[in-house]
Write a protein that holds these residues in place. Structure first.
Motif: not given
Lengths: 152, 694
Positions: B183-188
Motif C-alpha cells: 500500500d502507499g502512504n497517501g497524500l497528507n
C-alpha cells in the motif's frame, strides 16, 4: 486611441523638461524613501533572533524576557495537553539540553508528526519557555517519506 | 532501476522532450538568423511533439496514480488504497516530481497554443518567442531527467544508466522501487480538501502563464521591435495569468480559512508571500502598459516589470520546492534549489544584457508633463505596488540573507508585514479611486473638482457616520472611508456613462448600463475589478481589525456566549467514514436568544499502516452572514467525560473578501473578452511599427 501628444506642445516648453524631470525624480525618490524607511523601521522593531537550543543556553542571561524564536527537535514522549484549559506542554531536546515549553491555544494538527518544532515567545526566569506561536517543522511535511523498507 | 515498462516509457518521453525543446530553441534561433524558413517549420514541429510527448508522460503518471502502481516511488508516496479518487488524481501536483512535470506540461501546452495563435502574425518575434519558451521548458525537463541533487552529488548531470545514478535524480517522477509495496502512504490529510483540486492548479496556471508575456518581451528586446506590439499581443495572456494568480490567492485563502483552523486566511507565510509578490508586480505591469500604449512611455519599466513577475513566479516555485524557507507549504528536503537559483541568475543576466544593448531603441516617445496627471498617478501606483512586493520579499528572504552574512538568523513575522504593507496598501486604495479618473498629461482643476469633489464628500460622510456609530479606531475609520471614496468615484463614473447613453441613444437604464460595459470592455472591466478589490479590502479590514474570540471547556448542555451568539454544546459524536474517523461536537446556535441553527466542528483522524504517519486534522464549522462569520474550532475533547473545548471566533465582514474576488474575476473576464476595438488597436500598432522599421 493612440493620438499622441502634439509635438508643437513639446517644443514650446523646452525649458520645463529638465525641471520637469527633476521633480519626478525627487517625487519618486521621496516615495521609495518612505517605503524603505517604513520597511527598515518596522523590520527593526519586529525582528526576532532565531536561535538553536545551544545558542539559547549560552545567551540565557541576555534573552530572558526577550522575544525569540527557537528551533529544536521535539521530544514526542513529553507532549501533554490539558483539554479543559487548552494548555500544551512539551520539551525540546537537543544534544543534552532540554527546554520545557508551555503554549496555550489550539494545537497544530501536525504536532504529533513533527520532527522538530519552531517556537516563538520568550524564556521565563524559571527556565520555562512561554510560546505564543508554534510552527511544526517536519522534513516530511507534505511529502511523507516512504517507509523504512521502501527507502532502499 | 527495476524493470517497469510504463515507467521507462514515461522517463524516455521526458528525455525526448528535453532533447526536442533544446532542438526547438536552437533551430528557431538559427532559422531566423540564417533566414531558413524550413528549419523554423521543423522547430515548430518539435514544439508540437514536445506538447504531445509531455501529455503522454502526464497520462502515464496519472494512470499509475489512479491504478495504484506502487512500484513507482512517487505513486507509493502520494497515494494509498483508501484514498478517494479525487486525491489520487490531484496527487499529480501533490509532490515535487509531479509538480515539476505538471509545470513543464502546462508550459509545453502554452507554447503550442502560442504557435497556433500566431501562425499568421508576429512572424518577426515568433522565432525568438519559441526559443525562449523552449529553453524555459528544457530547464524543467532537465530537472526531471538528467540533473542530480547538488547537495549529494554537486552540480552533476547524467543519464541514469544505472540504479545509483537514477536514485540521485531527485526530480524524476518515474523513479521505480526495487520492490512493490502493498500500500502507499497517501497524500497528507491536510491536503485532502477540495481546495487541493483547484488552488495549486490555479497557482500554476498563473505562474506558468507569465512565461508567455516574458518570452515576448525577450523577443522584443532581441529584435529591437520595442513598440507596444508585444504588449498588445500578450495583453490577454497577461490577463489570463493574472486572473489565475488571483484565483490561486483566493482558493489558497479559503483553504487556509477552513482547513488550518486558526480563524484567519492569511499569515504572511513565505509561500503566501511568494504567490503575492508576482501578483503585485503583475498588477503593476497591467497598469503601466496602458501608459506605453497610450503615450509611448515607460518602455524600460514595462520590460523590467514583466521580467520581475516572471522571476518572482519562479522564485515562488523555488521557495515552495526547496524547503529553504520554513513554511506550512515546505515540501520534503530536496536540493533542487541551487538549480532554480542558477536558472534565475542566467535569465536575469540575459535580460539585463539585452536591455543595455537595446537602450537606444527604448527612447520614450513622450515625457511626463505634470505631477497631477494620469501618468503620474499610474507611476505612483507602480512604485507602490513594486515597493510592497520588495518589502514583502525583504521580510521573506531576510532570514537567509542575515544568516549568510552575519551568521545570526533574524526573522520577522506577521506584525512586520502588517506594519509595512498596511499603509502601503491604504495609499494604493486611495489611488484606485484617483488613477482612472484623473486627466491625462495635466489634470485641470475643473477635472479634479468634477470627478473627486462628490466622492470626497461621500468619504467624509462615511467617516463621520462611523464615528457617530461608535467606531473609534482611527485605522478602521480611515480604511472604510477610503473604500467609500473609491466606490463613490467608480459609481459616479458608471452613473455618468449610463446617463449619457440614456440621453444620447434613448436606451433604458439597464440597457444603457449593459451597453456601456460591453462597448468599453477593457475600461469598465477594469472598473469592475476595482470594485472587487475594494469589496475585498472591506472584508480584510473588518476581519483583521474587529475579530473577537473566546474559548470554553463545556459539559453537554452548557453554553458559551460571544457577542450576540450563544453556543450550546449538545454532546460529542464519533463515527467512521471511508478513510478516516470523525469526532464531532454537536452545537446549537442561538442569536439574541433565538435558535438559528446547528453547527458541528470536527476532528478527523487518519490512520496509516505506519503509526508515525497517522495524523489528525481539525475541521472548523463556519456560519456565514453578510455581516460576520461565526467560526468554531473543536480544540479539544474528552470522550470519557463527554466534554469539549471550543474556540469561538467572530470574524466581521469576511464574506466580502470572497465576494470581492468573485467580482474581480468577473471584471477580469469582461476586460479580457475579445474586443474588436483592441484588435484594431493592435493592427494600428503593427502598422505604426512597420512604418517605423521601414
Amino acid at each position: 486611441m493612440s493620438t499622441v501628444a502634439a509635438p508643437t506642445l513639446e517644443q514650446t516648453r523646452p525649458k520645463t523638461h529638465a525641471l520637469g524631470k527633476l521633480k519626478f525624480v525627487i517625487g519618486g525618490l521621496l516615495i521609495l524613501g518612505a517605503i524603505a524607511y517604513v520597511t527598515l523601521t518596522s523590520f527593526q522593531s519586529n525582528s526576532i533572533y532565531y536561535l538553536t537550543l545551544n545558542e539559547l543556553n549560552t545567551q540565557r542571561a541576555t534573552v530572558i524576557g526577550q522575544p525569540v524564536r527557537v528551533n529544536a527537535p521535539l521530544d514526542k514522549s513529553s507532549i501533554q495537553f490539558d483539554n479543559s484549559t487548552l494548555t500544551l506542554k512539551f520539551d525540546l531536546k537537543d544534544s543534552g539540553l532540554v527546554l520545557p515549553v508551555v503554549y496555550k491555544g489550539v494545537v497544530p494538527d501536525t504536532l504529533t508528526e513533527g520532527e522538530s518544532v519552531v517556537v516563538e515567545g520568550h524564556l521565563g526566569a524559571d527556565g520555562v519557555f512561554q510560546a505564543s506561536t508554534i510552527l511544526v517543522k517536519c522534513p516530511s511535511k507534505y511529502e511523507t517519506q516512504p517507509t523504512a523498507a521502501a527507502a532502499k | 532501476m527495476a524493470d517497469f515498462a510504463m515507467a521507462d516509457l514515461g522517463y524516455v518521453s521526458l528525455l525526448l522532450c528535453l532533447i526536442l525543446s533544446l532542438y526547438a530553441a536552437g533551430a528557431a534561433f538559427f532559422a531566423v538568423r540564417r533566414k531558413r524558413p524550413e528549419v523554423f517549420a521543423s522547430a515548430k514541429n518539435a514544439v508540437f511533439v514536445v506538447a504531445a510527448l509531455s501529455t503522454l508522460a502526464v497520462g502515464i503518471l496519472e494512470w499509475a496514480l489512479i491504478t495504484h502502481q506502487f512500484q513507482l516511488e512517487y505513486v507509493a508516496i502520494e497515494t494509498s488504497r483508501a484514498q478517494p479518487l479525487l486525491y489520487d488524481i490531484s496527487a499529480l501536483w501533490g509532490g515535487q516530481e509531479g509538480s515539476l512535470l505538471f509545470w513543464a506540461w502546462l508550459l509545453a501546452m502554452f507554447s503550442a497554443i502560442v504557435l497556433i495563435q500566431n501562425h499568421d502574425q508576429n512572424q518577426e518575434l515568433l522565432p525568438y518567442v519559441i526559443s525562449g519558451l523552449a529553453l524555459s521548458q528544457a530547464f524543467f525537463f532537465a530537472l526531471m531527467t538528467i540533473v542530480a541533487d547538488p547537495s549529494q552529488a554537486g552540480f552533476f548531470v547524467a543519464l541514469p544508466l544505472n540504479a545509483t545514478l537514477a536514485g540521485s535524480l531527485v526530480g524524476n517522477p518515474f523513479r521505480v522501487l526495487n520492490f512493490t509495496p502493498a500500500d502507499g502512504n497517501g497524500l497528507n490529510p491536510l491536503l485532502q480538501n477540495p481546495g487541493m483540486f483547484i488552488h495549486p492548479v490555479a497557482q500554476y496556471l498563473g505562474y506558468v502563464g507569465f512565461t508567455v508575456p516574458f518570452a515576448f518581451a525577450m523577443a522584443a528586446l532581441f529584435t529591437g521591435r520595442l513598440s507596444d506590439v508585444w504588449i498588445r499581443t500578450t495583453r490577454r495572456w497577461t490577463l489570463f495569468a493574472w486572473l489565475f494568480l488571483s484565483l490561486g490567492l483566493l482558493f489558497g485563502m479559503q483553504w487556509a480559512y477552513v482547513e488550518l483552523g486558526w480563524g484567519g486566511y492569511w499569515g504572511w507565510d513565505p509561500v503566501e508571500n511568494a504567490s503575492l509578490m508576482p501578483w503585485l508586480t503583475g498588477t503593476a505591469f497591467l497598469h503601466s502598459v496602458m501608459i506605453q500604449e497610450r503615450r509611448g512611455m515607460l518602455k524600460v519599466w514595462n520590460l523590467v516589470l514583466v521580467m520581475l513577475t516572471f522571476i518572482l513566479s519562479i522564485l515562488g516555485t523555488f521557495i515552495t520546492r526547496s524547503g529553504v524557507i520554513q513554511s506550512v507549504h515546505a515540501f520534503g528536503v530536496s536540493s533542487l534549489g541551487p538549480w532554480f537559483l542558477a536558472f534565475l541568475a542566467v535569465t536575469l543576466l540575459a535580460f539585463l544584457y539585452l536591455l543595455f544593448n537595446r537602450m537606444d531603441h527604448l527612447k520614450e516617445e513622450n515625457e511626463l508633463d505634470s505631477l497631477i496627471s494620469r501618468e503620474s498617478s499610474f507611476l505612483l501606483n507602480n512604485l507602490i505596488l513594486v515597493g510592497a512586493a520588495f518589502a514583502t520579499l525583504w521580510g521573506t528572504i531576510f532570514p537567509m540573507v542575515s544568516e549568510g552574512i552575519t551568521g545570526k538568523k533574524v526573522t520577522v513575522g506577521a506584525p512586520f508585514f502588517d506594519q509595512v504593507n498596511g499603509p502601503i496598501f491604504l495609499a494604493l486604495i486611495v489611488l484606485i479611486g484617483i488613477c482612472p479618473l484623473i486627466g491625462w498629461r495635466r489634470a485641470t482643476a475643473e477635472n479634479l473638482i468634477r470627478n473627486f469633489l462628490r466622492p470626497f464628500a461621500v468619504s467624509l460622510i462615511v467617516a463621520i457616520a462611523l464615528i457617530v456609530l461608535g467606531i473609534r479606531e482611527w485605522y478602521g475609520v480611515v480604511a472604510f472611508s477610503a473604500t467609500a471614496f473609491v466606490l463613490a468615484t467608480i459609481g459616479l463614473e458608471f452613473y455618468r456613462g449610463v446617463l449619457a447613453r440614456h440621453r444620447q441613444y434613448n436606451e433604458n437604464l439597464v440597457a444603457a448600463a449593459v451597453n456601456l460595459v460591453t462597448n468599453n470592455r477593457r475600461r469598465y472591466g477594469g472598473y469592475i475589478v476595482h470594485i472587487g478589490v475594494i469589496l475585498g479590502v472591506i472584508g480584510i479590514a473588518g476581519s483583521s481589525f474587529y475579530q473577537v474570540d473566546t474559548q470554553a471547556n463545556l459539559k453537554p448542555g452548557e453554553t458559551v456566549q460571544l457577542k450576540q451568539y450563544t453556543v450550546q454544546f449538545d454532546g460529542l459524536q464519533a463515527y467512521p467514514t471511508e478513510n478516516h474517523d470523525v469526532v464531532s461536537a454537536r452545537l446549537t446556535i442561538l442569536e439574541n436568544g433565538s435558535r438559528v441553527g446547528t453547527m458541528s466542528p470536527e476532528k478527523d483522524y487518519y490512520t496509516s499502516p505506519d503509526p508515525n504517519q497517522s495524523q489528525s486534522t481539525t475541521e472548523v464549522a463556519v456560519r456565514t452572514t453578510p455581516l460576520e462569520d461565526l467560526y468554531i474550532i473543536l480544540a479539544g475533547f474528552d470522550t470519557t467525560a463527554g466534554t469539549a473545548t471550543l474556540k469561538v471566533i467572530v470574524n466581521p465582514l469576511v464574506v466580502w473578501l470572497w465576494v470581492g474576488f468573485g467580482v474581480l474575476i468577473a471584471g477580469t473576464v469582461i476586460a479580457a473578452w475579445p474586443d474588436p476595438r483592441e484588435e484594431h488597436a493592435l493592427i494600428r500598432a503593427r502598422v505604426k511599427e512597420a512604418l517605423a522599421q521601414a
